[in-house]
Write an enzyme that holds these catalytic residues in place. Structure first.
Site, PDB file in Angstrom:
ATOM      1  N   ASP A   1      15.629  19.253  23.783  1.00  0.00           N
ATOM      2  CA  ASP A   1      14.526  19.762  24.590  1.00  0.00           C
ATOM      3  C   ASP A   1      14.205  21.184  24.146  1.00  0.00           C
ATOM      4  O   ASP A   1      15.099  21.959  23.824  1.00  0.00           O
ATOM      5  CB  ASP A   1      14.944  19.747  26.076  1.00  0.00           C
ATOM      6  CG  ASP A   1      13.829  20.216  26.988  1.00  0.00           C
ATOM      7  OD1 ASP A   1      12.681  19.783  26.791  1.00  0.00           O
ATOM      8  OD2 ASP A   1      14.105  21.025  27.896  1.00  0.00           O
TER       9      ASP A   1
ATOM     10  N   ASP B   1       5.650  21.384  25.414  1.00  0.00           N
ATOM     11  CA  ASP B   1       6.715  20.724  26.153  1.00  0.00           C
ATOM     12  C   ASP B   1       7.025  19.386  25.509  1.00  0.00           C
ATOM     13  O   ASP B   1       6.241  18.441  25.626  1.00  0.00           O
ATOM     14  CB  ASP B   1       6.338  20.552  27.625  1.00  0.00           C
ATOM     15  CG  ASP B   1       7.538  20.129  28.469  1.00  0.00           C
ATOM     16  OD1 ASP B   1       8.526  19.651  27.883  1.00  0.00           O
ATOM     17  OD2 ASP B   1       7.492  20.275  29.699  1.00  0.00           O
TER      18      ASP B   1
END
Ligand SMILES: *[C@@H]1O[C@H](CO)[C@@H](O)[C@H](O)[C@H]1NC(C)=O
Ligand SMILES: *[C@@H]1O[C@H](CO)[C@@H](O)[C@H](O)[C@H]1NC(C)=O
Ligand SMILES: *[C@@H]1O[C@H](CO)[C@@H](O)[C@H](O)[C@H]1NC(C)=O
Ligand SMILES: *[C@@H]1O[C@H](CO)[C@@H](O)[C@H](O)[C@H]1NC(C)=O
Ligand SMILES: *[C@@H]1O[C@H](CO)[C@@H](O)[C@H](O)[C@H]1NC(C)=O
Length: 438
Positions: A319, A120
């Site tokens: 992201d 992440d």
């Protein structure tokens, strides 16, 4: 009698051989033998090797819709990060998952225990379920008592100040955190973490003792953000706050990509765009998106909808946990309308949350993200989603859902597939170039 014994031994040996062969076969298919030096194999969460692969075989349409629904939860999470809200809205909880998209193999402890942890880039800390965890998914958990190098950090440990709202329980530093629709309670811990052939002793992570909701990755999460507890900060000497990835193609869940840690072996001839820093949200990778081209036309977008603003959190982030690019409403509307205009009179249909779909065959205009000092022209596979069963192709981007008042533009993983993305934090820049990695 002796002959009978020999026959037994023969079958026993045959059995052993078949066991050995069987396990070797399954290991070859899900092999992480490419994990060498500081480079790790990155697999998709739906990969046959993933502990999180879907149990049921979903149709393509179902999985597209499912991924979109998960993306909405992800967007809520990113929006809450930007707004610095500590609690995710409850309405998004339970049934909606905010599951991460990519996994890497990580060894923790002495002797090593192996986990496929979720990557992440918008989180800092690492955490994983530990034995005895209440409410964790019943998959593999880390057993602290089986590791000779494990330490539960005391409340006075300096690292205890790096988590939000630490509390003290039996002189162990504990913290609570929300992730998507989940809440975790964890003991702040330390142990050796090994990535490919690199070893990071004394790595600080959360050992989860209690979890609610369904968003917790089965085997934990590895934060690659920019904050103090992230891998980059903790392995600063080793990796100099530099890494890159190449995300695998969406065409098959079998494909794998690459995570390359540290400045060595990063591409030298690559275009960069400045990395922006938001002191209020230091873990996110903000870049300056200055325009979007559809075909040869630069779409007319109100500049305020693209502008970086550290106070409101507005701007554009790169992201890897969101699947489809999400644009603030005025940006998406402008891009979509130009795309539709270029498609002429072709009939528009919808699919899930996608509002611009066509029956193939179609000829589509090109699409370019114009970042400051870097243009990223997307291959068709990176912005057009094809359904084989219904002969449909959709523009694979969307606006933020109505109830998420998002000012954030999120460049997501589908748009990044088969590209090398280099995060060079010491030089405050992000490099992007095309690279077929699967
Ligand atoms: C953290 O979570 C635990 C377990 O759910 C709970 O008992 C505790 O009160 C929470 N602590 C804080 C500071 O919210
Ligand atoms: C967390 O620390 C407490 C206090 O030492 C301990 O009782 C508990 O078992 C630990 N939890 C886990 C999951 O290791
Ligand atoms: C993945 O690989 C397996 C074995 O090689 C194959 O049976 C399966 O069809 C592949 N799946 C996809 C989605 O390509
Ligand atoms: C769309 O349809 C209109 C009316 O039938 C026609 O005049 C026009 O040329 C068409 N446009 C394109 C791009 O095909
Ligand atoms: C990106 O594309 C625009 C419009 O085509 C052009 O003006 C600009 O010079 C390009 N930027 C770079 C860094 O190539």
């Amino acid at each position: 009698m002796r002959g009978y014994n020999l026959v037994l031994i023969f079958f026993f040996l045959l059995h052993l051989l078949s066991l050995a062969l069987g396990s070797r076969l399954s290991r070859t298919q899900c092999s992480f033998s490419e994990d060498k030096g500081s480079t790790l194999r990155v697999i998709h969460v739906t990969s046959p090797c993933s502990p999180m692969k879907p149990k049921t075989t979903m149709s393509w349409e179902e999985s597209v819709i499912q991924m979109q629904v998960q993306d909405q939860a992800r967007l809520m999470y990113l929006t809450s990060l930007v707004a610095r809200k500590s609690v995710a809205p409850v309405a998004w909880g339970r049934q909606l998952m905010q599951s991460p998209t990519y996994l890497v193999r990580v060894n923790i402890g002495t002797p090593p225990q192996t986990f496929l942890m979720a990557l992440d880039t918008s989180s800092d800390a690492a955490w994983l379920p530990c034995t005895g965890c209440l409410g964790c998914p019943a998959s593999s958990a880390f057993a602290p008592d089986k590791s000779s190098s494990f330490i539960a950090l005391a409340c006075a440990a300096p690292q205890c100040q790096q988590v939000i709202n630490p509390t003290c329980f039996q002189n162990v530093c504990t913290f609570n955190q929300t992730y998507g629709g989940s809440t975790i309670a964890a003991n702040l811990s330390q142990d050796t973490v090994a990535l490919a052939q690199d070893s990071v002793p004394g790595y600080v992570f959360g050992c989860i003792s209690k979890a609610t909701g369904t968003s917790v990755p089965l085997q934990g999460l590895l934060g690659l953000g920019r904050g103090p507890l992230s891998l980059l900060s903790q392995a600063q000497d080793l990796y100099k706050s530099t890494f890159s990835y190449c995300l695998p193609s969406f065409k098959s869940s079998n494909f794998s990509g690459q995570l390359r840690l540290g400045p060595v072996a990063q591409p030298k001839r690559i275009h960069f765009t400045p990395l922006l820093k938001n002191p209020r949200r230091s873990s996110l990778y903000y870049v300056n998106l200055i325009g979007i081209k559809v075909g040869r036309k630069t779409v007319d977008i109100p500049p305020a909808a693209l502008a970086f603003d550290s106070t409101t959190g507005a701007g554009t982030v790169i992201d890897s946990g969101t699947v489809y690019t999400r644009l603030a409403l005025p940006v998406y509307t402008a891009v979509r309308d130009e795309f539709r205009r270029r498609m002429g009179n072709a009939t528009i249909t919808t699919l899930g949350g996608f509002d611009t779909c066509y029956t193939v065959p179609i000829t589509v205009p090109s699409m370019t993200f114009m970042f400051q000092e870097l243009n990223m022209t997307l291959p068709q596979d990176n912005f057009l989603l094809h359904s084989a069963s219904t002969s449909t192709a959709c523009l694979a981007m969307a606006a933020a859902p109505d109830n998420v008042n998002s000012v954030l533009n999120v460049i997501a993983s589908m748009q990044q597939q088969n590209h090398r993305v280099v995060f060079d934090i010491p030089n405050s820049r992000v490099g992007i170039s095309r690279e077929p990695c699967s």
